[in-house]
Design a protein around this motif. Structure first.
Motif, PDB file in Angstrom:
ATOM      1  N   THR A 154       0.911  -1.205  -0.052  1.00 47.44           N
ATOM      2  CA  THR A 154       0.006   0.061   0.039  1.00 47.44           C
ATOM      3  C   THR A 154       0.808   1.443  -0.020  1.00 47.44           C
ATOM      4  O   THR A 154       2.242   1.165  -0.276  1.00 47.44           O
ATOM      5  CB  THR A 154      -0.947  -0.069   1.252  1.00 47.44           C
ATOM      6  N   PHE A 155       0.318   2.252   0.217  1.00 45.50           N
ATOM      7  CA  PHE A 155       0.898   3.671  -0.065  1.00 45.50           C
ATOM      8  C   PHE A 155       0.506   4.476   1.338  1.00 45.50           C
ATOM      9  O   PHE A 155      -0.226   4.148   2.128  1.00 45.50           O
ATOM     10  CB  PHE A 155       0.474   4.699  -1.048  1.00 45.50           C
ATOM     11  N   ASP A 156       1.461   5.566   1.542  1.00 48.25           N
ATOM     12  CA  ASP A 156       1.367   6.586   2.658  1.00 48.25           C
ATOM     13  C   ASP A 156      -0.053   7.153   2.484  1.00 48.25           C
ATOM     14  O   ASP A 156      -0.508   7.285   1.207  1.00 48.25           O
ATOM     15  CB  ASP A 156       2.609   7.441   2.695  1.00 48.25           C
ATOM     16  N   ARG A 157      -0.616   7.547   3.652  1.00 47.37           N
ATOM     17  CA  ARG A 157      -1.774   8.263   3.657  1.00 47.37           C
ATOM     18  C   ARG A 157      -1.981   9.272   4.731  1.00 47.37           C
ATOM     19  O   ARG A 157      -1.688   8.942   5.688  1.00 47.37           O
ATOM     20  CB  ARG A 157      -2.781   7.078   3.604  1.00 47.37           C
ATOM     21  N   LEU A 158      -2.768  10.110   4.392  1.00 48.09           N
ATOM     22  CA  LEU A 158      -3.140  10.913   5.254  1.00 48.09           C
ATOM     23  C   LEU A 158      -4.653  10.713   5.843  1.00 48.09           C
ATOM     24  O   LEU A 158      -5.465  10.506   5.120  1.00 48.09           O
ATOM     25  CB  LEU A 158      -3.387  12.634   4.780  1.00 48.09           C
ATOM     26  N   GLY A 159      -4.746  10.993   7.294  1.00 55.29           N
ATOM     27  CA  GLY A 159      -5.892  10.251   8.075  1.00 55.29           C
ATOM     28  C   GLY A 159      -6.994  11.670   7.836  1.00 55.29           C
ATOM     29  O   GLY A 159      -6.601  12.649   7.318  1.00 55.29           O
ATOM     30  N   PRO A 160      -8.082  11.566   8.422  1.00 60.13           N
ATOM     31  CA  PRO A 160      -9.028  12.621   8.222  1.00 60.13           C
ATOM     32  C   PRO A 160      -8.867  13.855   9.068  1.00 60.13           C
ATOM     33  O   PRO A 160      -9.334  14.814   8.852  1.00 60.13           O
ATOM     34  CB  PRO A 160     -10.478  12.014   8.849  1.00 60.13           C
ATOM     35  N   ASP A 161      -7.892  13.528   9.995  1.00 64.39           N
ATOM     36  CA  ASP A 161      -7.413  14.915  10.898  1.00 64.39           C
ATOM     37  C   ASP A 161      -6.137  15.439  10.174  1.00 64.39           C
ATOM     38  O   ASP A 161      -5.436  16.183  10.965  1.00 64.39           O
ATOM     39  CB  ASP A 161      -7.250  14.558  12.178  1.00 64.39           C
ATOM     40  N   GLY A 162      -5.649  14.972   9.143  1.00 65.10           N
ATOM     41  CA  GLY A 162      -4.421  15.263   8.467  1.00 65.10           C
ATOM     42  C   GLY A 162      -3.247  14.607   9.043  1.00 65.10           C
ATOM     43  O   GLY A 162      -2.091  15.230   8.674  1.00 65.10           O
ATOM     44  N   ASP A 163      -3.354  13.746   9.903  1.00 65.31           N
ATOM     45  CA  ASP A 163      -2.229  13.018  10.462  1.00 65.31           C
ATOM     46  C   ASP A 163      -1.637  12.130   9.428  1.00 65.31           C
ATOM     47  O   ASP A 163      -2.370  11.317   8.562  1.00 65.31           O
ATOM     48  CB  ASP A 163      -2.737  11.938  11.663  1.00 65.31           C
ATOM     49  N   ALA A 164      -0.265  11.800   9.070  1.00 66.03           N
ATOM     50  CA  ALA A 164       0.391  11.208   8.303  1.00 66.03           C
ATOM     51  C   ALA A 164       0.410   9.623   8.792  1.00 66.03           C
ATOM     52  O   ALA A 164       1.185   9.647   9.994  1.00 66.03           O
ATOM     53  CB  ALA A 164       1.747  11.627   8.021  1.00 66.03           C
ATOM     54  N   HIS A 165       0.382   8.829   7.961  1.00 68.41           N
ATOM     55  CA  HIS A 165       0.346   7.424   8.399  1.00 68.41           C
ATOM     56  C   HIS A 165       1.379   6.697   7.449  1.00 68.41           C
ATOM     57  O   HIS A 165       0.753   6.904   5.942  1.00 68.41           O
ATOM     58  CB  HIS A 165      -1.105   6.727   8.465  1.00 68.41           C
ATOM     59  N   SER A 166       2.005   5.932   7.873  1.00 65.76           N
ATOM     60  CA  SER A 166       3.067   5.165   6.756  1.00 65.76           C
ATOM     61  C   SER A 166       2.657   4.161   6.124  1.00 65.76           C
ATOM     62  O   SER A 166       1.673   3.366   6.670  1.00 65.76           O
ATOM     63  CB  SER A 166       4.321   4.857   7.451  1.00 65.76           C
ATOM     64  N   ALA A 167       2.842   3.807   4.900  1.00 63.20           N
ATOM     65  CA  ALA A 167       2.614   2.711   4.231  1.00 63.20           C
ATOM     66  C   ALA A 167       2.586   1.474   5.279  1.00 63.20           C
ATOM     67  O   ALA A 167       2.074   0.431   5.329  1.00 63.20           O
ATOM     68  CB  ALA A 167       3.335   2.478   2.888  1.00 63.20           C
ATOM     69  N   GLU A 168       3.805   1.285   5.908  1.00 62.29           N
ATOM     70  CA  GLU A 168       4.137   0.213   6.725  1.00 62.29           C
ATOM     71  C   GLU A 168       3.156  -0.001   8.000  1.00 62.29           C
ATOM     72  O   GLU A 168       2.628  -0.962   7.978  1.00 62.29           O
ATOM     73  CB  GLU A 168       5.491   0.279   7.391  1.00 62.29           C
ATOM     74  N   ASP A 169       2.677   1.289   8.259  1.00 60.43           N
ATOM     75  CA  ASP A 169       1.773   1.189   9.394  1.00 60.43           C
ATOM     76  C   ASP A 169       0.383   0.562   9.018  1.00 60.43           C
ATOM     77  O   ASP A 169      -0.414   0.108   9.558  1.00 60.43           O
ATOM     78  CB  ASP A 169       1.866   2.588  10.351  1.00 60.43           C
ATOM     79  N   ILE A 170       0.063   1.110   7.758  1.00 64.03           N
ATOM     80  CA  ILE A 170      -1.296   0.935   7.352  1.00 64.03           C
ATOM     81  C   ILE A 170      -1.266  -0.536   7.005  1.00 64.03           C
ATOM     82  O   ILE A 170      -2.403  -1.378   7.270  1.00 64.03           O
ATOM     83  CB  ILE A 170      -1.627   1.891   6.200  1.00 64.03           C
ATOM     84  N   HIS A 171      -0.398  -0.911   6.385  1.00 67.17           N
ATOM     85  CA  HIS A 171      -0.191  -2.347   6.063  1.00 67.17           C
ATOM     86  C   HIS A 171      -0.334  -3.141   7.110  1.00 67.17           C
ATOM     87  O   HIS A 171      -1.244  -4.182   7.235  1.00 67.17           O
ATOM     88  CB  HIS A 171       0.975  -2.597   5.184  1.00 67.17           C
ATOM     89  N   ALA A 172       0.420  -3.064   8.127  1.00 70.25           N
ATOM     90  CA  ALA A 172       0.461  -3.901   9.532  1.00 70.25           C
ATOM     91  C   ALA A 172      -1.135  -3.828   9.983  1.00 70.25           C
ATOM     92  O   ALA A 172      -1.413  -4.785  10.779  1.00 70.25           O
ATOM     93  CB  ALA A 172       1.427  -3.168  10.471  1.00 70.25           C
ATOM     94  N   MET A 173      -1.942  -2.595  10.009  1.00 71.20           N
ATOM     95  CA  MET A 173      -2.864  -2.486  10.736  1.00 71.20           C
ATOM     96  C   MET A 173      -3.930  -3.149  10.001  1.00 71.20           C
ATOM     97  O   MET A 173      -4.884  -4.020  10.590  1.00 71.20           O
ATOM     98  CB  MET A 173      -3.439  -1.148  10.884  1.00 71.20           C
ATOM     99  N   SER A 174      -4.028  -3.454   8.567  1.00 69.88           N
ATOM    100  CA  SER A 174      -4.890  -4.246   7.780  1.00 69.88           C
ATOM    101  C   SER A 174      -4.747  -5.600   8.140  1.00 69.88           C
ATOM    102  O   SER A 174      -5.445  -6.406   8.239  1.00 69.88           O
ATOM    103  CB  SER A 174      -4.683  -3.959   6.308  1.00 69.88           C
ATOM    104  N   LEU A 175      -3.385  -5.973   8.307  1.00 71.18           N
ATOM    105  CA  LEU A 175      -3.192  -7.358   8.540  1.00 71.18           C
ATOM    106  C   LEU A 175      -3.544  -7.926  10.065  1.00 71.18           C
ATOM    107  O   LEU A 175      -4.320  -8.943  10.100  1.00 71.18           O
ATOM    108  CB  LEU A 175      -1.712  -7.682   8.452  1.00 71.18           C
ATOM    109  N   ALA A 176      -3.315  -6.922  10.929  1.00 69.17           N
ATOM    110  CA  ALA A 176      -4.058  -7.217  12.280  1.00 69.17           C
ATOM    111  C   ALA A 176      -5.610  -7.170  12.182  1.00 69.17           C
ATOM    112  O   ALA A 176      -6.092  -8.161  13.043  1.00 69.17           O
ATOM    113  CB  ALA A 176      -3.447  -5.959  13.338  1.00 69.17           C
TER     114      ALA A 176
END
Length: 203
Positions: A154-176
């Motif tokens: 996946t790719f880096d992404r901004l959350g609804p409050d403008g927080d930056a989320h790394s691709a690694e963190d997003i990927h890990a959370m989806s797996l979890a």
């Protein structure tokens, strides 16, 4: 909560590889500066394709067709074609979807049921969109879903409050989120090893 076991060795239960949206649009996103994780994911998908094909296990290719103006996935656009290394070969169906889930508006479920396929090994892009949505539905529909963690990205992404989320963190959370309830999370090497142990799956 449905916990997934190892790939079934019951000869009446078949396995299929589901390859989701390995299309050139994602290369264009990356070239435009969007940062991704798992840079070797497509190479791992090639490993899966080579192994599943060598054992004559069914492979289903999912392709996304954009419907909104400006979509990177519009038919006829440069982002729509599949990457060459993940292209289908003769006899492998290509199923076109227009939403995140490969089961909505397609005949994928009917094809899988008709072939008595129960275990789905899922890979492709992106982890938190079409891969996650398809994997959730696979689990809800009663398939034994195995998501290959190093063969999706996946790719880096901004959350609804403008927080930056790394691709690694997003990927890990989806797996979890998926693990145990909707699917079992495996590596490419684990999926290949289990397929090799359960040769009856392809018959």
């Amino acid at each position: 909560m449905a916990m997934m076991g190892r790939m079934s060795r019951d000869s009446s239960a078949r396995t299929a590889l589901i390859v989701i949206d390995v299309q050139r649009a994602f290369d264009q996103w990356e070239a435009a500066g969007r940062r991704r994780n798992n840079p070797q994911a497509v190479a791992r998908i090639v490993d899966l394709l080579d192994t599943f094909r060598s054992r004559h296990v069914p492979v289903f290719h999912i392709r996304h067709e954009g419907t909104r103006p400006g979509s990177s996935f519009l038919p006829g656009g440069s982002g729509y074609p599949v990457k060459d290394e993940a292209r289908e070969i003769e006899g492998e169906p290509v199923i076109v979807k227009r939403v995140n889930s490969a089961f909505i508006g397609t005949d994928l479920e009917d094809r899988l049921r008709a072939a008595n396929i129960r275990t789905l090994v899922i890979c492709g892009a992106t982890t938190n969109h079409c891969v996650e949505t398809t994997t959730r539905m696979a689990g809800n529909l009663g398939f034994d879903a195995c998501l290959v963690r190093d063969a999706t990205w996946t790719f880096d992404r901004l959350g609804p409050d403008g927080d930056a989320h790394s691709a690694e963190d997003i990927h890990a959370m989806s797996l979890a989120n998926l693990n145990g309830e909707f699917a079992r999370i495996v590596s490419t090497s684990e999926a290949i090893a289990e397929l090799s142990e359960g040769k009856a799956l392809s018959h």
